[in-house]
Design an enzyme around this catalytic site. Structure first.
Site, PDB file in Angstrom:
ATOM      1  N   LYS A  49       0.849  -1.204   0.000  1.00  0.00           N
ATOM      2  CA  LYS A  49       0.000   0.000   0.000  1.00  0.00           C
ATOM      3  C   LYS A  49       0.881   1.249   0.000  1.00  0.00           C
ATOM      4  O   LYS A  49       0.646   2.192  -0.751  1.00  0.00           O
ATOM      5  CB  LYS A  49      -0.939  -0.019   1.217  1.00  0.00           C
ATOM      6  CG  LYS A  49      -2.040  -1.078   1.092  1.00  0.00           C
ATOM      7  CD  LYS A  49      -2.818  -1.295   2.383  1.00  0.00           C
ATOM      8  CE  LYS A  49      -3.760  -2.490   2.238  1.00  0.00           C
ATOM      9  NZ  LYS A  49      -4.458  -2.862   3.492  1.00  0.00           N
ATOM     10  N   GLN A  82      -4.241  -1.807   9.691  1.00  0.00           N
ATOM     11  CA  GLN A  82      -4.184  -3.135   9.072  1.00  0.00           C
ATOM     12  C   GLN A  82      -4.716  -4.208  10.027  1.00  0.00           C
ATOM     13  O   GLN A  82      -4.328  -4.251  11.200  1.00  0.00           O
ATOM     14  CB  GLN A  82      -2.723  -3.456   8.685  1.00  0.00           C
ATOM     15  CG  GLN A  82      -2.541  -4.742   7.937  1.00  0.00           C
ATOM     16  CD  GLN A  82      -3.208  -4.748   6.559  1.00  0.00           C
ATOM     17  OE1 GLN A  82      -3.149  -3.783   5.803  1.00  0.00           O
ATOM     18  NE2 GLN A  82      -3.865  -5.842   6.233  1.00  0.00           N
ATOM     19  N   ASP A 104     -10.881   2.882   4.231  1.00  0.00           N
ATOM     20  CA  ASP A 104     -11.173   1.456   4.065  1.00  0.00           C
ATOM     21  C   ASP A 104     -12.687   1.224   3.948  1.00  0.00           C
ATOM     22  O   ASP A 104     -13.129   0.147   3.562  1.00  0.00           O
ATOM     23  CB  ASP A 104     -10.652   0.658   5.277  1.00  0.00           C
ATOM     24  CG  ASP A 104      -9.321  -0.029   4.991  1.00  0.00           C
ATOM     25  OD1 ASP A 104      -9.041  -0.301   3.807  1.00  0.00           O
ATOM     26  OD2 ASP A 104      -8.585  -0.302   5.951  1.00  0.00           O
TER      27      ASP A 104
END
Ligand code: NAP
Length: 294
Positions: free
Chosen positions: A54, A98, A121
């Site tokens: 990412k 994460q 997200d």
């Protein structure tokens, strides 16, 4: 049957190129360069790889990125304090934490502490709710990547029977909402399956489109798929493999070699949905910087 591969690398390259071009224009006008912050807790190998990819993709499109790492023994309070600090930092547009997090930290609490405006997200209840209502939102990255793939390959979904296998909050559930809503892609008749579903094969054999996200390697076999179906494989399972430099290989939820023969379109693993996921995350971050959603 001759099948066509849905090439995640090609789609993600297209999206990243579009984003990079937009960032250049923003920079030329002296605008705000999108800034993504990522928090990684612990030393899980897969998570480190995902986060590094990412961050690398941020560099590739000209975003600023900040990676914050913590040992697995960080307390929930410390992590939440960092999230709040980032919420209040106007230089940061998007924040991801994460998963998985260590067991002593509530993922749900962490997600709900991130400001919806920075939740690129798309996991916050506000963003999920907005998705369900068809309002502008950050669609969570993996389902969004699948929708981009369907759109860019111009795969018809209107009136089709789409079977989604798996009902997680981050993939299966939002996927089923997106495929059934009144939009293109969308307008499919959706059946959402899970571990309590009876006679799954009877259902998958009726599917024009199968989207599978359950995390069981090579679960979907050729006898479960009708001729001409479109199969999207979200699953990623790491298998130990001494012949690989990395020490493992990735398998999807689909027994690719036998299923592909029956498909019109199919995604490979690796090289499929996984790559479009990162591109979607960066798309959401760009939206956040441009204040397109909130
Ligand atoms: P998850 O939270 O573990 O959910 C799995 C789902 O599969 C659950 O809804 C479960 O049903 C269902 N299931 C389990 N066994 C089943 C069976 N025999 N028949 C039908 N349904 C069954 O999974 P997730 O987080 O969505 O992840 C799924 C997979 O996608 C994993 O391999 C993950 O690594 C991968 N993934 C990939 C990406 C990407 O970027 N490509 C992103 C996210 C996840 P119940 O609800 O009844 O338990």
């Amino acid at each position: 049957m001759a099948y066509q591969l849905l090439d995640g690398k090609k789609i993600s390259e297209e999206i990243l190129t579009e984003i990079a071009a937009e960032v250049k224009i923003i920079a030329a006008k002296g605008g705000k360069i999108p800034h993504l912050a990522a928090i990684l807790v612990g030393s899980d190998g897969a998570s480190i790889t995902y986060v590094n990819n990412k961050v690398k993709s941020c560099e590739r499109v000209g975003f600023i990125s900040t990676l914050i790492t913590y040992d697995a023994n960080i307390t929930e309070e410390q992590l939440l304090a960092k999230v709040i600090e980032i919420n209040n930092d106007s230089s940061i547009d998007g924040l991801i934490v994460q998963s998985p997090l260590p067991k002593h930290i509530s993922e749900s609490k962490v997600v709900q502490t991130i400001l919806p405006e920075k939740d690129v997200d798309g996991f916050h209840p506000t963003n999920f709710g907005r998705l369900a209502l068809g309002l502008p939102t950050y669609v969570s990255a993996t389902p969004n990547g699948v929708m981009e793939m369907l759109k860019r390959y111009e795969i018809p979904t209107d009136g089709k029977h789409c079977v989604v296998i798996g009902r997680s909050n981050i993939v299966g559930s939002p996927m089923s909402i997106l495929m059934s809503r009144n939009a293109n892609p969308g307008n499919a008749t959706v059946t959402l399956c899970h571990s309590r579903t009876k006679d799954l094969k009877y259902i998958t054999l009726q599917a024009d489109i199968i989207i599978i996200a359950l995390g069981k390697a090579e679960f979907l076999t050729a006898d479960m798929v009708k001729e001409g179906a479109v199969v999207i494989d979200v699953g990623i399972t790491r298998m130990v493999d001494g012949t690989k430099k990395s020490g493992y290989r990735l398998l999807g939820d689909v027994k690719f070699d036998e299923v592909a023969e029956k498909c019109s379109y199919i995604t490979p693993v690796p090289g499929g949905v996984g790559l479009t996921t990162i591109a979607s995350l960066l798309s959401n971050t760009l939206k956040a910087a441009k204040k397109e959603v909130y």
